[in-house]
Design an enzyme around this catalytic site. Structure first.
Site, short mmCIF file in Angstrom:
data_model
loop_
_atom_site.label_atom_id
_atom_site.label_comp_id
_atom_site.label_asym_id
_atom_site.label_seq_id
_atom_site.Cartn_x
_atom_site.Cartn_y
_atom_site.Cartn_z
N SER A 79 37.15 25.30 35.57
CA SER A 79 37.25 26.18 36.72
C SER A 79 38.60 26.87 36.74
O SER A 79 39.61 26.32 36.28
CB SER A 79 37.09 25.33 37.98
OG SER A 79 37.55 26.02 39.11
N TYR A 105 39.45 17.50 43.26
CA TYR A 105 38.42 18.16 42.45
C TYR A 105 39.07 18.87 41.26
O TYR A 105 38.66 18.70 40.10
CB TYR A 105 37.62 19.16 43.31
CG TYR A 105 36.83 20.14 42.47
CD1 TYR A 105 35.71 19.73 41.75
CD2 TYR A 105 37.23 21.48 42.34
CE1 TYR A 105 35.00 20.62 40.95
CE2 TYR A 105 36.53 22.38 41.55
CZ TYR A 105 35.43 21.94 40.86
OH TYR A 105 34.73 22.82 40.06
N LYS A 141 38.96 18.38 36.92
CA LYS A 141 38.70 19.41 35.90
C LYS A 141 39.82 19.41 34.86
O LYS A 141 39.57 19.48 33.66
CB LYS A 141 38.59 20.79 36.56
CG LYS A 141 37.36 20.97 37.41
CD LYS A 141 36.10 21.06 36.55
CE LYS A 141 34.86 20.73 37.30
NZ LYS A 141 33.68 20.52 36.51
P1 NAD Z 1 25.82 21.99 41.39
O1 NAD Z 1 26.27 20.93 42.32
O2 NAD Z 1 24.80 22.95 41.86
O3 NAD Z 1 25.29 21.34 40.03
C1 NAD Z 1 25.83 20.17 39.50
C2 NAD Z 1 24.67 19.26 39.12
O4 NAD Z 1 25.18 18.03 38.57
C3 NAD Z 1 23.80 18.88 40.32
O5 NAD Z 1 22.45 19.13 40.00
C4 NAD Z 1 24.06 17.39 40.51
O6 NAD Z 1 22.94 16.71 41.03
C5 NAD Z 1 24.42 16.96 39.09
N1 NAD Z 1 25.26 15.76 39.02
C6 NAD Z 1 26.42 15.51 39.67
N2 NAD Z 1 26.89 14.31 39.33
C7 NAD Z 1 26.02 13.76 38.43
C8 NAD Z 1 25.95 12.55 37.72
N3 NAD Z 1 26.88 11.60 37.86
N4 NAD Z 1 24.91 12.33 36.88
C9 NAD Z 1 23.95 13.28 36.73
N5 NAD Z 1 23.96 14.45 37.38
C10 NAD Z 1 24.97 14.70 38.23
O7 NAD Z 1 27.13 22.77 40.90
P2 NAD Z 1 27.25 24.13 40.10
O8 NAD Z 1 27.77 25.15 41.03
O9 NAD Z 1 26.02 24.39 39.33
O10 NAD Z 1 28.44 23.75 39.13
C11 NAD Z 1 28.22 23.25 37.81
C12 NAD Z 1 29.55 22.87 37.21
O11 NAD Z 1 30.42 24.01 37.22
C13 NAD Z 1 30.29 21.78 37.97
O12 NAD Z 1 30.92 20.93 37.03
C14 NAD Z 1 31.32 22.54 38.77
O13 NAD Z 1 32.47 21.75 39.04
C15 NAD Z 1 31.65 23.69 37.83
N6 NAD Z 1 32.16 24.87 38.54
C16 NAD Z 1 31.45 25.41 39.58
C17 NAD Z 1 31.96 26.50 40.28
C18 NAD Z 1 31.21 27.09 41.44
O14 NAD Z 1 31.84 27.80 42.25
N7 NAD Z 1 29.91 26.86 41.59
C19 NAD Z 1 33.21 27.07 39.90
C20 NAD Z 1 33.89 26.51 38.83
C21 NAD Z 1 33.36 25.40 38.15
N1 UFG Z 2 36.42 32.58 52.67
C1 UFG Z 2 36.38 33.02 53.98
N2 UFG Z 2 35.43 32.48 54.80
C2 UFG Z 2 34.54 31.54 54.40
C3 UFG Z 2 34.61 31.09 53.06
C4 UFG Z 2 35.57 31.64 52.22
O1 UFG Z 2 37.17 33.87 54.40
O2 UFG Z 2 33.71 31.08 55.21
C5 UFG Z 2 37.42 33.18 51.77
C6 UFG Z 2 38.43 32.20 51.18
O3 UFG Z 2 39.53 32.05 52.04
C7 UFG Z 2 38.76 32.86 49.84
C8 UFG Z 2 37.46 33.56 49.44
O4 UFG Z 2 36.72 33.71 50.66
O5 UFG Z 2 39.76 33.83 50.02
C9 UFG Z 2 36.63 32.78 48.44
O6 UFG Z 2 36.42 31.46 48.94
P1 UFG Z 2 35.35 30.46 48.27
O7 UFG Z 2 35.38 29.21 49.08
O8 UFG Z 2 34.05 31.15 48.11
O9 UFG Z 2 35.93 30.23 46.81
P2 UFG Z 2 37.33 29.68 46.32
O10 UFG Z 2 37.97 30.77 45.51
O11 UFG Z 2 38.12 29.11 47.43
O12 UFG Z 2 36.90 28.46 45.39
C10 UFG Z 2 35.85 28.56 44.44
C11 UFG Z 2 35.19 27.20 44.27
C12 UFG Z 2 36.17 26.23 43.68
C13 UFG Z 2 36.70 26.77 42.38
C14 UFG Z 2 37.29 28.14 42.61
C15 UFG Z 2 37.73 28.75 41.30
O13 UFG Z 2 34.75 26.71 45.51
O14 UFG Z 2 35.53 25.03 43.40
O15 UFG Z 2 36.34 29.01 43.21
O16 UFG Z 2 36.67 28.75 40.40
F1 UFG Z 2 37.64 25.95 41.92
#
Ligand code: NAD
Ligand code: UFG
Length: 337
Positions: A124, A148, A152
């Site tokens: 991330s 979190y 990562k």
């Molecule tokens: P998500 O929660 O939708 O998907 C993650 C999946 O992993 C879920 O289906 C959950 O049930 C499964 N899981 C969690 N722990 C487990 C375990 N111990 N064993 C088996 N399955 C397990 O999340 P996502 O948004 O699809 O994110 C996928 C990956 O990308 C994550 O590692 C997350 O940290 C990373 N990521 C997500 C974002 C974002 O904003 N969505 C940003 C950066 C990185």
């Molecule tokens: N924001 C609002 N109101 C809300 C939610 C968010 O104003 O209700 C703003 C936040 O302050 C930020 C922007 O919208 O400025 C984006 O916020 P998000 O929560 O959507 O995303 P972040 O950038 O804070 O974080 C996300 C994921 C993290 C990841 C990061 C970088 O949640 O897990 O992107 O990949 F680490």
């Protein structure tokens, strides 16, 4: 040979499965539904008309995961499984460290044992902490501000050490920026439980009338309009980056880090306006205090992904807003119960 997908039922995993299945790849999927529902996997089958093997397995269960490798010819893995909510990770750090780190240690140990030494890992942009400048390149200093993000970064270090000890490994670390949007079919999308933490799911629920008003967290940031700036990327573009990463991993060993973003920063108010334009719906919002831990600006320089993987994002911000609203309209209660 099959690709193991951990966390395939989740938001990014399900979209990536569609791209891989459509490219003719054989998949074995594990998920414990900690943050997802089995229905997402049914939808993946519906979109692609293709099947895959699925195991309801927790990565913390070493023996069950080992069995998945014994029963299948797996040579590579795309590792999505993990918990991802920043706020929850501050309240429950042990849960996050245990699930994300121990789960990955089990996975890597079992992969090593079975000679499957190719991994694409979901990292991330959070590993860049509060970047000194933007756009961010992969060689920026790394730091984190919450458990979190710490998981990562630790996993990145584990993978680096693993490759240093055994250079047969091929490790691709994808650092995602802010994934949003949904598959164009409206069959799969993001299904947050409870009140959404992230911007787009919240706006989508305001647009659909489920919530009254968006709280914009601060308008005194050092950005053009004072609201936070991020690099939003369509989840289907992000999914396609995984196909490119796995194709490359099949030809090289080594460890590489890639920013997966568009290279464009949008403020919260830019997103509100883009959403209104894409859907024709007015989004009520009010300015409230900053959210602790948020940073001013975060967007990628994605050139390395283009130069090395031949990948670049194709969807624009209106595509992302339109597709996320389409998913919400077709699935007002997400995947349901
Ligand atoms: P998500 O929660 O939708 O998907 C993650 C999946 O992993 C879920 O289906 C959950 O049930 C499964 N899981 C969690 N722990 C487990 C375990 N111990 N064993 C088996 N399955 C397990 O999340 P996502 O948004 O699809 O994110 C996928 C990956 O990308 C994550 O590692 C997350 O940290 C990373 N990521 C997500 C974002 C974002 O904003 N969505 C940003 C950066 C990185
Ligand atoms: N924001 C609002 N109101 C809300 C939610 C968010 O104003 O209700 C703003 C936040 O302050 C930020 C922007 O919208 O400025 C984006 O916020 P998000 O929560 O959507 O995303 P972040 O950038 O804070 O974080 C996300 C994921 C993290 C990841 C990061 C970088 O949640 O897990 O992107 O990949 F680490």
């Amino acid at each position: 040979m099959a690709i193991l997908i951990t966390g395939g039922a989740g938001y990014i995993g399900s979209h990536t499965m569609v791209e891989l299945l459509e490219a003719g790849r054989e998949l074995v999927v594990v998920d414990n539904f900690l943050n997802s529902k089995p229905e997402s996997l049914e939808r993946v089958k519906k979109i692609t008309g293709k099947n895959f093997k699925f195991y309801e397995v927790d990565l913390l269960d070493y023996d069950a995961l080992d069995k998945v490798f014994c029963e299948n010819d797996i040579d590579s893995c795309i590792h999505f499984a993990g918990l991802k909510a920043v706020g929850e990770s501050c309240a429950k750090p042990l849960l996050y460290y245990h699930n994300n780190i121990t789960g990955t240690l089990n996975l890597c140990e079992i992969m090593q044992k079975h000679g499957a030494k190719r991994i694409v890992f979901s990292s991330s942009a959070t590993v860049y902490g509060k970047p000194a400048s933007v756009p961010i390149t992969e060689d920026f200093p790394l730091s984190t501000t919450n458990p979190y993000g710490e998981t990562k970064l630790m996993i990145e270090r584990i993978l680096k050490d693993l490759h240093a000890a055994d250079n047969e490994w091929s490790v691709s670390v994808l650092r995602y920026f802010n994934p949003i949007g949904a598959h164009k079919s409206g069959l799969i999308g993001e299904d947050p439980q409870g009140i959404p933490n992230n911007l787009l799911p919240y706006i989508t629920q305001v647009a659909s009338g489920k919530r009254e008003c968006l709280s914009v967290f601060g308008n005194d940031y050092n950005t053009p309009d004072g609201t936070g700036v991020r690099d939003y990327i369509h989840v289907v573009d992000l999914a396609k980056a995984h196909l490119k990463a796995i194709e490359r991993a099949e030809t090289v060993t080594g460890i590489e880090y890639f920013n997966v973003g568009t290279g464009i920063g949008y403020s919260v108010l830019d997103i509100v306006h883009a959403y209104e334009k894409a859907t024709g719906i007015k989004i009520n919002y009010k300015i409230v205090d900053r959210r602790p831990g948020d940073i001013d600006e975060c967007y990628a320089n994605p050139e390395k992904a283009y130069n090395v993987l031949g990948w670049r994002a194709e969807n624009n911000i209106e595509d992302m807003c339109r597709d996320s609203y389409n998913w919400q309209l077709k699935n007002p209660n997400g995947y349901g119960d």
